[in-house]
Motif scaffolding. Structure first.
Motif, PDB file in Angstrom:
ATOM      1  N   ILE A  66       1.084  -1.317   0.063  1.00 19.55           N
ATOM      2  CA  ILE A  66      -0.367   0.310  -0.024  1.00 19.55           C
ATOM      3  C   ILE A  66       0.986   1.205  -0.337  1.00 19.55           C
ATOM      4  O   ILE A  66       0.238   2.738   0.339  1.00 19.55           O
ATOM      5  CB  ILE A  66      -1.545  -0.536   1.128  1.00 19.55           C
ATOM      6  CG1 ILE A  66      -0.097  -0.390   2.516  1.00 19.55           C
ATOM      7  CG2 ILE A  66      -1.704  -1.067   1.104  1.00 19.55           C
ATOM      8  CD1 ILE A  66      -1.069   0.108   3.471  1.00 19.55           C
ATOM      9  N   ASP A  67       2.503   1.729  -0.275  1.00 20.43           N
ATOM     10  CA  ASP A  67       3.299   2.028   0.106  1.00 20.43           C
ATOM     11  C   ASP A  67       3.926   2.052  -1.172  1.00 20.43           C
ATOM     12  O   ASP A  67       4.226   0.777  -1.487  1.00 20.43           O
ATOM     13  CB  ASP A  67       4.040   2.544   0.980  1.00 20.43           C
ATOM     14  CG  ASP A  67       4.014   4.004   1.306  1.00 20.43           C
ATOM     15  OD1 ASP A  67       3.968   4.249  -0.293  1.00 20.43           O
ATOM     16  OD2 ASP A  67       3.727   4.396   2.699  1.00 20.43           O
ATOM     17  N   SER A  68       4.647   3.375  -1.501  1.00 19.44           N
ATOM     18  CA  SER A  68       6.087   2.875  -2.709  1.00 19.44           C
ATOM     19  C   SER A  68       6.914   1.508  -2.140  1.00 19.44           C
ATOM     20  O   SER A  68       7.445   1.425  -1.311  1.00 19.44           O
ATOM     21  CB  SER A  68       6.790   4.191  -2.570  1.00 19.44           C
ATOM     22  OG  SER A  68       6.179   5.480  -2.857  1.00 19.44           O
ATOM     23  N   ILE A  69       7.449   0.815  -3.434  1.00 19.62           N
ATOM     24  CA  ILE A  69       8.450  -0.263  -2.803  1.00 19.62           C
ATOM     25  C   ILE A  69       9.782  -0.030  -3.377  1.00 19.62           C
ATOM     26  O   ILE A  69      10.337   1.170  -4.194  1.00 19.62           O
ATOM     27  CB  ILE A  69       8.209  -1.365  -3.745  1.00 19.62           C
ATOM     28  CG1 ILE A  69       6.510  -2.018  -3.810  1.00 19.62           C
ATOM     29  CG2 ILE A  69       9.384  -2.101  -4.128  1.00 19.62           C
ATOM     30  CD1 ILE A  69       5.903  -2.331  -5.280  1.00 19.62           C
ATOM     31  N   SER A  70      10.307   0.198  -1.911  1.00 22.74           N
ATOM     32  CA  SER A  70      12.071   0.545  -2.122  1.00 22.74           C
ATOM     33  C   SER A  70      12.833  -0.263  -2.361  1.00 22.74           C
ATOM     34  O   SER A  70      14.005   0.018  -2.650  1.00 22.74           O
ATOM     35  CB  SER A  70      11.980   0.923  -0.796  1.00 22.74           C
ATOM     36  OG  SER A  70      11.459   0.192   0.296  1.00 22.74           O
ATOM     37  N   CYS A  71      12.159  -1.704  -2.190  1.00 25.37           N
ATOM     38  CA  CYS A  71      13.921  -2.436  -1.829  1.00 25.37           C
ATOM     39  C   CYS A  71      13.164  -3.776  -2.420  1.00 25.37           C
ATOM     40  O   CYS A  71      12.802  -3.777  -2.292  1.00 25.37           O
ATOM     41  CB  CYS A  71      14.631  -2.759  -0.654  1.00 25.37           C
ATOM     42  SG  CYS A  71      14.018  -2.666   0.608  1.00 25.37           S
ATOM     43  N   MET A  72      14.563  -4.731  -2.998  1.00 22.23           N
ATOM     44  CA  MET A  72      14.310  -5.384  -3.722  1.00 22.23           C
ATOM     45  C   MET A  72      14.826  -7.228  -3.022  1.00 22.23           C
ATOM     46  O   MET A  72      16.038  -6.774  -2.614  1.00 22.23           O
ATOM     47  CB  MET A  72      13.478  -5.674  -4.578  1.00 22.23           C
ATOM     48  CG  MET A  72      12.117  -6.062  -5.327  1.00 22.23           C
ATOM     49  SD  MET A  72      11.283  -6.186  -6.616  1.00 22.23           S
ATOM     50  CE  MET A  72      12.589  -5.702  -7.637  1.00 22.23           C
ATOM     51  N   SER A 349      10.184  -5.365 -11.724  1.00 21.20           N
ATOM     52  CA  SER A 349      10.683  -3.975 -11.410  1.00 21.20           C
ATOM     53  C   SER A 349       9.735  -3.441  -9.855  1.00 21.20           C
ATOM     54  O   SER A 349       8.396  -4.085 -10.068  1.00 21.20           O
ATOM     55  CB  SER A 349      10.267  -2.417 -12.327  1.00 21.20           C
ATOM     56  OG  SER A 349       9.167  -2.797 -12.969  1.00 21.20           O
ATOM     57  N   GLY A 350      10.084  -2.286  -9.161  1.00 21.68           N
ATOM     58  CA  GLY A 350       9.228  -1.904  -8.560  1.00 21.68           C
ATOM     59  C   GLY A 350       9.182  -0.726  -8.006  1.00 21.68           C
ATOM     60  O   GLY A 350      10.558  -0.115  -8.433  1.00 21.68           O
ATOM     61  N   SER A 351       8.515   0.001  -8.320  1.00 21.10           N
ATOM     62  CA  SER A 351       8.192   1.189  -8.553  1.00 21.10           C
ATOM     63  C   SER A 351       7.169   2.204  -7.460  1.00 21.10           C
ATOM     64  O   SER A 351       6.666   1.388  -6.369  1.00 21.10           O
ATOM     65  CB  SER A 351       7.203   2.106  -9.825  1.00 21.10           C
ATOM     66  OG  SER A 351       6.189   0.425  -9.641  1.00 21.10           O
ATOM     67  N   ASP A 352       6.859   3.545  -7.781  1.00 16.32           N
ATOM     68  CA  ASP A 352       6.230   3.939  -6.705  1.00 16.32           C
ATOM     69  C   ASP A 352       4.518   3.763  -6.352  1.00 16.32           C
ATOM     70  O   ASP A 352       4.416   4.892  -5.622  1.00 16.32           O
ATOM     71  CB  ASP A 352       6.542   6.273  -7.324  1.00 16.32           C
ATOM     72  CG  ASP A 352       6.564   6.678  -6.225  1.00 16.32           C
ATOM     73  OD1 ASP A 352       6.529   6.701  -4.797  1.00 16.32           O
ATOM     74  OD2 ASP A 352       6.508   7.759  -6.708  1.00 16.32           O
ATOM     75  N   ASP A 353       4.529   3.648  -7.247  1.00 12.84           N
ATOM     76  CA  ASP A 353       2.610   3.466  -7.881  1.00 12.84           C
ATOM     77  C   ASP A 353       2.868   1.806  -6.292  1.00 12.84           C
ATOM     78  O   ASP A 353       1.191   1.488  -7.264  1.00 12.84           O
ATOM     79  CB  ASP A 353       2.880   3.353  -8.962  1.00 12.84           C
ATOM     80  CG  ASP A 353       3.024   2.271 -10.230  1.00 12.84           C
ATOM     81  OD1 ASP A 353       2.497   1.499 -10.842  1.00 12.84           O
ATOM     82  OD2 ASP A 353       4.215   1.636  -9.784  1.00 12.84           O
TER      83      ASP A 353
END
Length: 452
Positions: A66-72, A349-353
């Protein structure tokens, strides 16, 4: 007198059943095929066009955060597993095949800034802006787990509270140590609640840290004072430092050539370096129009993927100056983290959305099981494309990409600015005394100095 007779046994070319293929006899004498090159050229052209027709790189999105993804982080022991951490402290383990959450790791009070898995894939290490490092047991994920356990939550094995916020973490490729990046580089052991070693060079915070895949005691870090630093755990002090003109956001070592690493920079470019010779970059990878946020090498070491603030994901050859592929969607926002899967077939990919997106590494690749004849056909198409790739028409079709309008305009503006800078430099050189101004190549221009 010599008589030549065509002799064929009926057993060789008679079909046993109606579904069998007809046997075709071919004479490969080049004198009989005057148009061979022309025919192959047309096949190469058609193969290039078919690649464009079948280019469907986007497979699906994994939503749940429910928030931006910052790391993987990848799980080295489990091909289908990927960990993701978001800005609200939520950590999830995903099953890539079913695109579902296997389990969650609740506990962080602030943004999760770093995730990494141990060498055997059994322990997950997370760190964040709440000044804690947490160690978790990774469940043995199966398809049956992922079907009905979205509410499955794990408890941390250990929680280590420290003095400052963390910006990144990475585990040794072979060993029990992991490194965190924050106010300094701290080296931790699984069984200790305090760092076993600390490295500091200057007062600026460290934003990324990566262990070398070939030499477990060497790691590279980037700091907010625009520096790249190499550390050796066997020494009491940092080994070397390279100061650039702009900040490096992320680093990735080449797994097949462990002496080389690539740095994702704030100036829209990526720079590949040889760790033994840091006074110039081996290659400058250009194409992004905004800061490059993350980078990850393919397990083959032949290419790497980058994610940028300009809302695109690009794939580069390890020695290519320009990207071979660009991925974007209308909904995808600023990309903060990217990863190649462990079999080099997919990119995540992990993004701001708040979404993780799954892409094919080769946009037009056919998914599923290939029949031997299909595989042969694909290989032949690749071979003829490769053979005629230098010809203008084939090159134009292979290179062409549709870009979103803002990126197209920004790229055109960057080209204009670069060209204006080059012209200005040429004029200044022409109106100066011969030899008084030397033109520095781009591989050296962005480096300020190297400190031993």
């Amino acid at each position: 007198m010599k008589v030549k007779v065509i002799s064929r046994s009926t057993d060789e070319f008679t079909r046993e059943r109606s579904q069998d293929l007809q046997r075709v006899f071919r004479n490969f004498d080049p004198n009989l095929r005057k148009q061979e090159k022309a025919v192959e050229y047309v096949r190469a052209l058609n193969a290039a066009k078919l690649d464009k027709v079948f280019a469907r790189p986007f497979i699906g999105a994994m939503d749940g955060h429910i928030d931006s993804i910052s790391c993987m982080a990848k799980n080295p022991n489990y091909l289908k597993g990927i960990f993701s951490g978001s800005m609200d402290g939520d950590i999830r383990l995903w099953d890539i095949a079913s695109r579902r959450t296997v389990c969650q790791f609740p506990g962080h009070q602030g943004a999760v800034r770093g995730l990494t898995a141990s060498t055997d894939g059994r322990i997950l290490v997370s760190c964040g802006t709440d000044c804690t490092v947490r160690l978790w047991n990774v469940p043995v994920a199966t398809i049956s787990d992922s079907d009905d356990s979205s509410d499955n939550s794990m408890k941390p094995l250990a929680v280590h509270v420290w003095k400052n916020a963390f910006w990144g973490v990475d585990h040794q490729w072979d060993g029990n140590l992991f490194a965190t990046a924050g106010a300094q580089v701290d080296i931790w052991d699984h069984n200790r609640s305090q760092p076993v070693n600390t490295f500091q060079w200057g007062n600026d915070s460290v934003i990324a840290v990566r262990f070398n895949p070939g030499e477990p005691d060497i790691l590279a870090a980037s700091a907010s004072d625009r520096s790249l630093i190499l550390y050796d755990l066997r020494m009491s002090s940092p080994a070397r430092k390279l100061i650039m003109r702009t900040k490096t956001n992320s680093i990735s070592w080449n797994p097949m050539e462990p002496m080389n690493f690539t740095a994702a920079n704030e100036d829209c470019n990526c720079y590949s370096y040889d760790a033994r010779k840091l006074d110039e970059a081996k290659c400058v990878h250009k194409d992004h129009v905004s800061a490059v946020m993350d980078i990850d090498y393919s397990p083959t070491g032949r290419e790497f993927v980058t994610g940028s603030y300009d809302r695109t994901v690009r794939i580069f050859q390890y020695n290519g100056g320009h990207s071979r592929e660009i991925y974007h969607t209308k909904r995808m926002q600023r990309v903060f983290c990217v990863k190649f899967t462990c079999d080099a077939s997919y990119v995540i990919s992990g993004s701001d959305d708040t979404n993780l997106r799954l892409w094919k590494a080769k946009a037009s690749e056919q998914l599923g099981v290939l029949l031997p004849r299909e595989r042969k056909k694909h290989e032949y198409h690749e071979a003829v494309k490769n053979r005629y790739k230098h010809l203008p028409e084939v090159k134009r079709i292979v290179r062409h990409r549709h870009l979103p309008k803002p990126i197209f305009k920004a790229a055109a503006l960057r080209r204009t600015m670069t060209e204006a800078e080059r012209r200005k430099e040429e004029k200044r050189k022409a109106h100066s005394a011969p030899g008084s101004i030397s033109t520095e190549p781009l591989r050296k221009r962005r480096i300020i100095q190297e400190v031993e």
